[in-house]
Design a protein around this motif. Structure first.
Motif, PDB file in Angstrom:
ATOM      1  N   ASN A   2       0.819  -1.203   0.000  1.00 55.09           N
ATOM      2  CA  ASN A   2       0.000   0.000   0.000  1.00 55.09           C
ATOM      3  C   ASN A   2       0.854   1.256   0.000  1.00 55.09           C
ATOM      4  O   ASN A   2       2.019   1.238   0.373  1.00 55.09           O
ATOM      5  N   ASP A   6      -0.699   6.578   3.308  1.00 52.99           N
ATOM      6  CA  ASP A   6      -1.953   6.324   4.027  1.00 52.99           C
ATOM      7  C   ASP A   6      -1.708   5.664   5.383  1.00 52.99           C
ATOM      8  O   ASP A   6      -2.639   5.316   6.081  1.00 52.99           O
ATOM      9  N   GLU A  46      -9.039   7.939  12.662  1.00 57.02           N
ATOM     10  CA  GLU A  46      -9.814   7.754  11.436  1.00 57.02           C
ATOM     11  C   GLU A  46     -11.284   8.127  11.618  1.00 57.02           C
ATOM     12  O   GLU A  46     -11.901   8.704  10.723  1.00 57.02           O
ATOM     13  N   ARG A  82      -3.307   1.637   9.357  1.00 54.05           N
ATOM     14  CA  ARG A  82      -3.970   1.975   8.088  1.00 54.05           C
ATOM     15  C   ARG A  82      -5.417   1.517   8.188  1.00 54.05           C
ATOM     16  O   ARG A  82      -5.691   0.395   8.607  1.00 54.05           O
TER      17      ARG A  82
END
Length: 138
Positions: A2, A6, A46, A82
């Motif tokens: 990834n 992020d 988040e 993440r």
């Protein structure tokens, strides 16, 4: 792999002799404890980034915990989170654990952690929605 952008550095700490097992490496339970904390820190971030209030989170599952390499005394260990998914009351985070050992950076552990937002004021500690009904989920 990834995109590194992020990932969020939730915790970074130096491993000390008090954290060792009888083999002289860092006890897996110490790593799991930090992994759990990192997941909660990343999940809280988040939820707030997605428009929710800072949640009260509890861990309900650690999926696919994989120990790839031992962690040694003196290693600088970092826990990078993440987002995988935000549901109505749960959030799933991937936690990657890396060590800085001299000039090397090694991935030593990783896991998926599922947290649920709860209402701590209710005696049943029932699940509570993480985001307002109008906020987008992924």
């Amino acid at each position: 792999m990834n995109d590194v952008s992020d990932r969020y550095l939730a915790i970074q700490v130096v491993m000390m002799p008090r954290d060792t097992n009888p083999h002289g490496t860092i006890f897996g339970g110490v790593i799991l404890s930090y992994l759990d904390q990192a997941a909660a820190i990343g999940a809280r971030r988040e939820v707030v980034r997605a428009g929710g209030a800072p949640p009260f989170l509890v861990t309900v599952a650690m999926n696919r915990v994989e120990f790839h390499q031992p962690v040694l005394v003196g290693d600088v260990i970092r826990f990078l989170t993440r987002l995988i998914r935000i549901g109505r009351t749960s959030i799933t985070m991937h936690v990657s654990v890396e060590v800085e050992r001299g000039q090397q950076v090694l991935q030593v552990t990783e896991a998926e952690v599922v947290c649920v937002g709860i209402d701590p004021s209710s005696p049943e500690r029932r699940p509570k929605p993480l985001l307002p009904e109008t906020a987008p989920r992924n």
